[in-house]
Design a protein around this motif. Sequence first.
Motif, PDB file in Angstrom:
ATOM      1  N   LEU A   9      42.873   9.682 -25.423  1.00 17.74           N
ATOM      2  CA  LEU A   9      43.580  10.941 -25.686  1.00 17.74           C
ATOM      3  C   LEU A   9      43.883  11.101 -27.177  1.00 17.74           C
ATOM      4  O   LEU A   9      43.862  12.215 -27.705  1.00 17.74           O
ATOM      5  CB  LEU A   9      44.907  10.965 -24.920  1.00 17.74           C
ATOM      6  N   VAL A  10      44.151   9.990 -27.844  1.00 17.32           N
ATOM      7  CA  VAL A  10      44.465  10.042 -29.275  1.00 17.32           C
ATOM      8  C   VAL A  10      43.248  10.530 -30.061  1.00 17.32           C
ATOM      9  O   VAL A  10      43.379  11.271 -31.030  1.00 17.32           O
ATOM     10  CB  VAL A  10      44.905   8.652 -29.789  1.00 17.32           C
TER      11      VAL A  10
ATOM     12  N   ALA B  67      42.548  14.383 -29.202  1.00 12.89           N
ATOM     13  CA  ALA B  67      43.513  15.366 -29.718  1.00 12.89           C
ATOM     14  C   ALA B  67      43.046  16.071 -30.998  1.00 12.89           C
ATOM     15  O   ALA B  67      43.156  17.298 -31.098  1.00 12.89           O
ATOM     16  CB  ALA B  67      44.881  14.699 -29.933  1.00 12.89           C
TER      17      ALA B  67
ATOM     18  N   ALA C 134      42.322  20.040 -31.376  1.00 11.77           N
ATOM     19  CA  ALA C 134      43.041  20.825 -32.378  1.00 11.77           C
ATOM     20  C   ALA C 134      42.079  21.641 -33.242  1.00 11.77           C
ATOM     21  O   ALA C 134      42.350  22.806 -33.558  1.00 11.77           O
ATOM     22  CB  ALA C 134      43.883  19.901 -33.262  1.00 11.77           C
TER      23      ALA C 134
ATOM     24  N   ILE D 175      50.273  11.962 -29.409  1.00  7.94           N
ATOM     25  CA  ILE D 175      49.305  12.990 -28.993  1.00  7.94           C
ATOM     26  C   ILE D 175      49.719  14.355 -29.552  1.00  7.94           C
ATOM     27  O   ILE D 175      48.919  15.087 -30.128  1.00  7.94           O
ATOM     28  CB  ILE D 175      49.203  13.066 -27.460  1.00  7.94           C
ATOM     29  N   LEU D 176      50.992  14.680 -29.362  1.00  3.29           N
ATOM     30  CA  LEU D 176      51.498  15.976 -29.830  1.00  3.29           C
ATOM     31  C   LEU D 176      51.420  16.070 -31.360  1.00  3.29           C
ATOM     32  O   LEU D 176      51.015  17.093 -31.908  1.00  3.29           O
ATOM     33  CB  LEU D 176      52.943  16.162 -29.350  1.00  3.29           C
TER      34      LEU D 176
ATOM     35  N   PHE E  15      47.731  16.420 -32.562  1.00  3.32           N
ATOM     36  CA  PHE E  15      47.240  17.773 -32.276  1.00  3.32           C
ATOM     37  C   PHE E  15      47.874  18.779 -33.227  1.00  3.32           C
ATOM     38  O   PHE E  15      47.173  19.581 -33.863  1.00  3.32           O
ATOM     39  CB  PHE E  15      47.546  18.155 -30.823  1.00  3.32           C
TER      40      PHE E  15
ATOM     41  N   TYR F 267      45.865  20.796 -36.102  1.00  6.85           N
ATOM     42  CA  TYR F 267      45.839  22.238 -35.847  1.00  6.85           C
ATOM     43  C   TYR F 267      46.400  22.985 -37.037  1.00  6.85           C
ATOM     44  O   TYR F 267      45.825  23.971 -37.509  1.00  6.85           O
ATOM     45  CB  TYR F 267      46.636  22.536 -34.575  1.00  6.85           C
TER      46      TYR F 267
ATOM     47  N   PHE G  36      35.522  17.153 -28.499  1.00  2.00           N
ATOM     48  CA  PHE G  36      36.396  17.110 -27.332  1.00  2.00           C
ATOM     49  C   PHE G  36      35.570  16.913 -26.073  1.00  2.00           C
ATOM     50  O   PHE G  36      35.920  16.119 -25.192  1.00  2.00           O
ATOM     51  CB  PHE G  36      37.204  18.408 -27.257  1.00  2.00           C
TER      52      PHE G  36
END
Lengths: 296, 248
Positions: free
Chosen positions: A51-52, A55, A59, A133-134, A137, A141, B26
């Motif tokens: 997930l890292v 992300a 983004a 993660i947040l 992202f 972004y 992704f």
Amino acid sequence: MARRLLGGVLLILALALSIAFAIRSASSVGFPASPAGARGNPLLFDSAFWLVWAAPFAALLAAGLTRRKDSAIEGDRVLRHDDTAILQHWGHGVATVILLITGFALGSVGLPRFVSGMQPAAVALNVHFVGVILFVFATVYYAANTYFSGRLREHLPANVGEAFQGVIAHYRAVLGGGKFPREGKYFASEHLTYPLAVGASAVVLVTGLVKVLAHSANLPSGLMLVVRYGHDVAAILLGVFLVAHAIAGALVPWSWPLLGSMFTGYVSADYAKHHHQAWYEDLGGVESDDEKRKTA
Amino acid sequence: MSDQKSKEPKGYSRREFVTGVGGLGFGAMLGGLLGSSILLPDKVLALPASEGYILVDTKKCSGCSSCMLACSLVHHGETNLSTSRIQVVNNPFTPYPGGVEQDQCRQCPYPACVDACPTGANHVDTANGNVRTIDAAKCIGCERCIAACPFEPARAVWNAEEKHAQKCDLCADAPFWNEEGGPKGKQACVSICPMHAISFSAEIPQQSGNAGYRVNLRKNDVTWKTLGFPDGDDGDYTYQPGAKAIGG
């Protein structure tokens, strides 16, 4: 406004569920000393490390599809922050708070550890993962769509010397000694602290990604020592910036209109005219009284 | 003219390029995750057994703490009972030698401390006889290894001066000792013990619950026999192969 409120509630709900899942995963982490090698549930940094890496790509995709709305005067109010700005600001901010709390709980250079034992350390590490993660992202972004929309120049100081003079003039006026200088969309002090925030975020991000990479690859000890100290020092700097930002941008009463704009997107035209004269005029606003007197 | 225009290749803006990179990346991550979860078997943690074990006979131990002083000296350059990786505990309410306890790392076949470490600092050093050891540079101080140790007290210990966890590494990394350590070399505690109560074995010894390995280093000790000290457990010899014969 209703759409933004609904979106905000859904995002907060998603974050809360993620944190709840992280805590629940951590509470089932056990390490019985069994010859069979029962591991229990591994940490999210081990089981969900993909997930890292996903992300930042997510983004970039989101930033590429995002269309920004420029600042504009709309009647008696001025659009200061569009939906994208609000999303990336709070996303980055909330992530930073989560990371700082869990990170310092685990101990940092020069600071003690506040968690001890398997479960508390696992909880801190798993919630830190959610923050990672947040943060990844939101940071990527922000960087990508700031670049695409050409908004970097509105944050950076055009002239560092003038920015310093602007800060001195601003706070002299606050103390009653002189007139407030003409300010753009962002105050001179914000222009000067922006590089600190960006630099600290970048160091935390890069060193953090190296630490995540160390879960999959055997990296040299010397590199990890440098990365650990770099990550800790940058995190402390980010924490200092966050506290100063929260005080100057949210706690002091004269910043409450700006705080409101970070939820609604708007400030009143009157506020913009008096506190961000140069910005207001750039948007096509009516000349200020000072300018009228000069040209009369 | 219009034909010429339609034949010109379509350019891509930076935005389109980055959007494409983001989407591809992704998608690749999700595809890799899906593929690996279907095609690859579940990961099994399999670690090679250590090639060395510290054996301690507490019935020979006098509680002098020489082993602790030697351990801290060869690892940290100063004698300090707090930074020793082997701990001797004396219970003043229990008659000697019943009150002496030595707590040394058992180099477990399944090292829970290695499994617990989130950064890989606590690892199996395959270059040094698979000794279970901690790389201080990678340690973030979470102390999960200490909490994970199934024995009481934990055999991984916290170095409060240098702020990292540490454990017995069979002297594989003893920068203040000019002898070669590790499973193929010497151990400071074994070398220094005046009672010859500590020994080294390359084979996995017989476990004895939380008390340690079942070791009798008295039986083969000629000095011990000469002095007439008891050398068995109520007459039952628990001779363990691998314990060095002293004065043989």
